[in-house]
Write a protein that holds these residues in place. Structure first.
Motif, PDB file in Angstrom:
ATOM      1  N   CYS A  20      77.722  17.264  26.676  1.00 37.58           N
ATOM      2  CA  CYS A  20      77.199  17.682  25.197  1.00 37.58           C
ATOM      3  C   CYS A  20      76.456  19.261  25.684  1.00 37.58           C
ATOM      4  CB  CYS A  20      75.874  16.755  24.944  1.00 37.58           C
ATOM      5  SG  CYS A  20      76.914  15.230  24.228  1.00 37.58           S
ATOM      6  N   PRO A  21      76.568  20.437  24.757  1.00 37.61           N
ATOM      7  CA  PRO A  21      76.067  21.618  25.092  1.00 37.61           C
ATOM      8  C   PRO A  21      74.731  21.481  24.515  1.00 37.61           C
ATOM      9  CG  PRO A  21      77.300  21.724  22.784  1.00 37.61           C
ATOM     10  CD  PRO A  21      77.598  20.277  23.495  1.00 37.61           C
ATOM     11  N   LYS A  23      71.049  22.636  23.011  1.00 39.12           N
ATOM     12  CA  LYS A  23      70.738  23.058  21.664  1.00 39.12           C
ATOM     13  C   LYS A  23      70.666  24.598  21.682  1.00 39.12           C
ATOM     14  CE  LYS A  23      67.139  20.558  21.269  1.00 39.12           C
ATOM     15  NZ  LYS A  23      66.093  20.113  20.814  1.00 39.12           N
ATOM     16  N   GLY A  25      72.868  27.012  22.453  1.00 43.79           N
ATOM     17  CA  GLY A  25      73.485  27.551  23.537  1.00 43.79           C
ATOM     18  C   GLY A  25      74.711  28.296  22.962  1.00 43.79           C
ATOM     19  N   GLN A  26      75.302  27.876  21.580  1.00 42.74           N
ATOM     20  CA  GLN A  26      76.217  28.569  20.787  1.00 42.74           C
ATOM     21  C   GLN A  26      75.612  30.008  20.114  1.00 42.74           C
ATOM     22  OE1 GLN A  26      79.443  27.906  21.113  1.00 42.74           O
ATOM     23  NE2 GLN A  26      79.829  29.688  19.647  1.00 42.74           N
ATOM     24  N   ASP A  27      74.439  29.502  19.643  1.00 39.51           N
ATOM     25  CA  ASP A  27      73.806  30.891  19.078  1.00 39.51           C
ATOM     26  C   ASP A  27      73.563  32.065  20.292  1.00 39.51           C
ATOM     27  OD1 ASP A  27      73.909  29.821  16.568  1.00 39.51           O
ATOM     28  OD2 ASP A  27      72.056  28.744  16.552  1.00 39.51           O
ATOM     29  N   LYS A  29      75.320  32.396  22.905  1.00 37.74           N
ATOM     30  CA  LYS A  29      76.495  33.259  23.245  1.00 37.74           C
ATOM     31  C   LYS A  29      76.977  34.208  21.940  1.00 37.74           C
ATOM     32  CE  LYS A  29      78.030  29.325  26.045  1.00 37.74           C
ATOM     33  NZ  LYS A  29      79.285  28.481  26.318  1.00 37.74           N
ATOM     34  N   SER A  30      76.608  33.806  20.688  1.00 32.29           N
ATOM     35  CA  SER A  30      76.950  34.711  19.556  1.00 32.29           C
ATOM     36  C   SER A  30      76.196  35.788  19.552  1.00 32.29           C
ATOM     37  CB  SER A  30      76.849  33.775  18.167  1.00 32.29           C
ATOM     38  OG  SER A  30      77.654  32.895  18.227  1.00 32.29           O
ATOM     39  N   ARG A  33      77.676  38.490  22.157  1.00 33.22           N
ATOM     40  CA  ARG A  33      78.701  39.056  21.802  1.00 33.22           C
ATOM     41  C   ARG A  33      78.223  40.247  20.916  1.00 33.22           C
ATOM     42  NH1 ARG A  33      80.894  33.705  21.835  1.00 33.22           N
ATOM     43  NH2 ARG A  33      80.424  33.384  19.655  1.00 33.22           N
ATOM     44  N   TYR A  46      70.865  35.921  15.763  1.00 35.90           N
ATOM     45  CA  TYR A  46      71.434  34.584  16.370  1.00 35.90           C
ATOM     46  C   TYR A  46      70.473  34.192  17.763  1.00 35.90           C
ATOM     47  CZ  TYR A  46      76.108  35.324  14.748  1.00 35.90           C
ATOM     48  OH  TYR A  46      77.382  35.126  13.879  1.00 35.90           O
ATOM     49  N   ALA A  50      68.533  30.723  18.035  1.00 35.20           N
ATOM     50  CA  ALA A  50      68.642  30.016  19.528  1.00 35.20           C
ATOM     51  C   ALA A  50      67.092  29.767  20.163  1.00 35.20           C
ATOM     52  CB  ALA A  50      69.166  30.832  20.596  1.00 35.20           C
TER      53      ALA A  50
END
Length: 498
Positions: A20-21, A23, A25-27, A29-30, A33, A46, A50
């Protein structure tokens, strides 16, 4: 079979939890970028999401502060470019966006105020131009505004003469449709002048330079020529009082330097600085006041600032995930042939294990070899310890000025002096003065102490002189009757460079 099924369920559950990633983490990485693409507004959004998902994550907080600063600087730069092009409304929008993204930016506030003042001045100037001039008996009032020269002709002047200066001034006045009057003390002076395709103001200035005079407008079509003398300048020049406010003065010394520079450059006699208001009051001619205004606007710039983010962390770097079965890592082999003798003595029997001979090694079989194999271990344990933020302050320092950060306590340390007794004899009595002990207390900052002095170079590189001190009270001692005198453990690190 039922136990085996439960074991498989726990194994799959552990693998699912491990995959499971985190909480946020995706934001995060965004945001990375977006920061690479220099889309600072999106990066701030973003990173905010996060950090909202993981409020105690130090990396998220540092990246959010960095992206806020970068976004604010980007919008400030865009606003300055738009204002230079004359688009003040769009510049104000950019500065407002910068203050929202980076509320601690002093530069954004100053540029916003400056743009609002420019917009108000432009609106006020337009309103004055639209207002009709004040009329007296059907004619414009002479004192309604400073006289502005409006000749009948603005054609270029071409003239070559060698005659009395008054005649030359009269000739220029006739060419432009002006009336020229003279000061009673103006003496006749023969000059030679040659004017080729010059404007009216340029022609008057050139002839005044040759005849050592100066001119000033009396009305829209009347000028007066006056001898260029100090007393005449004082008599005819209009004196105006104006107050200049400087917005970027940090210390009184900066205001003193500006005042001294203006006094020396423009030979000002009536100039006064007001430290409490960061203002300069000047009384002089309108021309000099206009020049002072330009000089102050050029030098009254916001000083560069540097933000140093400090994180005091309780750090743990152990990330343990031990999921699965641990097989045996080693095994031991022992040769144990049946080679023992027994002896009895009375009621007791003694057994002695003899050594192995070479002859016995050739006759070993499976009953003579012993294998020792350790047991296998099945672990379903996951440990993930993160860093905790204890303090998260920021140091905002102006270019060239020292800033200090103190995190900890102020500990009193006794200091003083001792003076021996004076008198005859070894005991206190008549003619004997007791020893004098004078004790003072000095407070010392104990904890994390940071001193930083930044310097911003013209190419926007930053060099800093940094002093970091970490100290703590390790114990107490009894010195000279002073109890609980602290003993310190101090570590000092200094760094200077880009």
């Amino acid at each position: 079979m039922r136990r085996s099924g439960q074991l498989l369920v726990w194994i799959f559950l552990g693998i699912a939890l491990a995959g499971c990633p985190k909480k946020g983490g995706q934001d995060f990485k965004s945001g990375e970028r977006a920061l690479d693409l220099k889309d600072y507004d999106a990066a701030v959004d973003y990173y905010s999401k996060a950090l909202q998902a993981e409020p105690n994550n130090a990396a998220y907080r540092i990246k959010l502060n960095q992206s806020r600063f970068e976004a604010g600087q980007f919008h400030i730069h865009q606003g300055v470019k738009l204002r230079d092009k004359g688009d003040i409304q769009s510049a104000i929008s950019e500065f407002q966006r910068a203050t929202i993204l980076d509320p601690s930016s002093i530069v954004a506030d100053q540029e916003l105020k400056k743009s609002l003042e420019s917009l108000a001045e432009r609106t006020r100037t337009g309103a004055q131009q639209e207002e009709p001039p004040i009329m007296e008996n059907g004619q414009p009032a002479l004192a309604s505004a400073p006289p502005e020269l409006k000749p009948l002709s603005r054609a270029p002047i071409n003239l070559k003469m060698s005659n009395d200066s008054k005649i030359i001034f009269d000739t220029i006045g006739k060419l432009a449709g002006l009336t020229v009057i003279y000061d009673p003390d103006l003496q006749a002076r023969r000059i030679t002048t040659e004017l080729n395709n010059v404007t009216l103001e340029q022609a008057l200035d050139i002839v005044c330079l040759e005849s050592k005079t100066f001119w000033k407008p009396v009305t829209e079509n009347i000028i007066m020529v006056i001898p260029d003398q100090t007393q005449k300048r004082r008599d005819y020049d209009e004196q105006v009082v104006r107050t200049f406010y400087l917005n970027n003065i940090a210390v009184a010394q900066d205001l003193t330097e500006v005042t001294t520079g203006l006094r020396q450059l423009l030979d000002l006699k009536r100039i006064q600085q007001v430290n409490a208001q960061s203002a300069i009051i000047v009384r002089d001619t309108p021309d000099k006041l206009a020049l002072i205004d330009k000089i102050i606007k050029d030098i009254d710039k916001a000083k560069p600032e540097v933000i140093v983010q400090v994180e005091v962390l309780e750090a743990r770097t152990d990330h343990l995930r031990n999921l699965g079965i641990l097989p045996p890592q080693s095994a031991s082999v022992t040769i144990n042939p049946n080679n023992s003798t027994s002896s009895s003595s009375g009621s007791s029997t003694t057994t002695t294990n003899n050594g192995i001979t070479l002859t016995q090694l050739t006759h070993l079989n499976q009953n003579d070899v012993v294998f020792t194999i350790p047991s296998a271990t099945a672990n379903f344990l996951m440990t993930d310890s993160a860093t905790k933020i204890i303090e998260n302050p920021e140091i905002r320092a102006i270019d060239g000025q020292a800033a200090k950060l103190r995190i900890g306590d102020r500990v009193p340390v006794a200091t003083g002096s001792y003076q021996a007794g004076v008198g005859v004899g070894s005991t206190a009595g008549a003619g004997f003065v007791n020893p004098l002990v004078n004790t003072q207390f000095q407070y010392i900052d104990v904890g994390v102490n940071i001193d930083v002095t930044p310097h911003v170079h013209p190419n926007r590189d930053v060099s800093m002189k940094l002093l970091v001190e970490v100290s703590s009270v390790t114990g107490y001692q009894n010195i000279g009757g002073i109890h609980h005198q602290p003993a310190q453990n101090r570590t000092r690190n200094s760094l200077e460079g880009k």
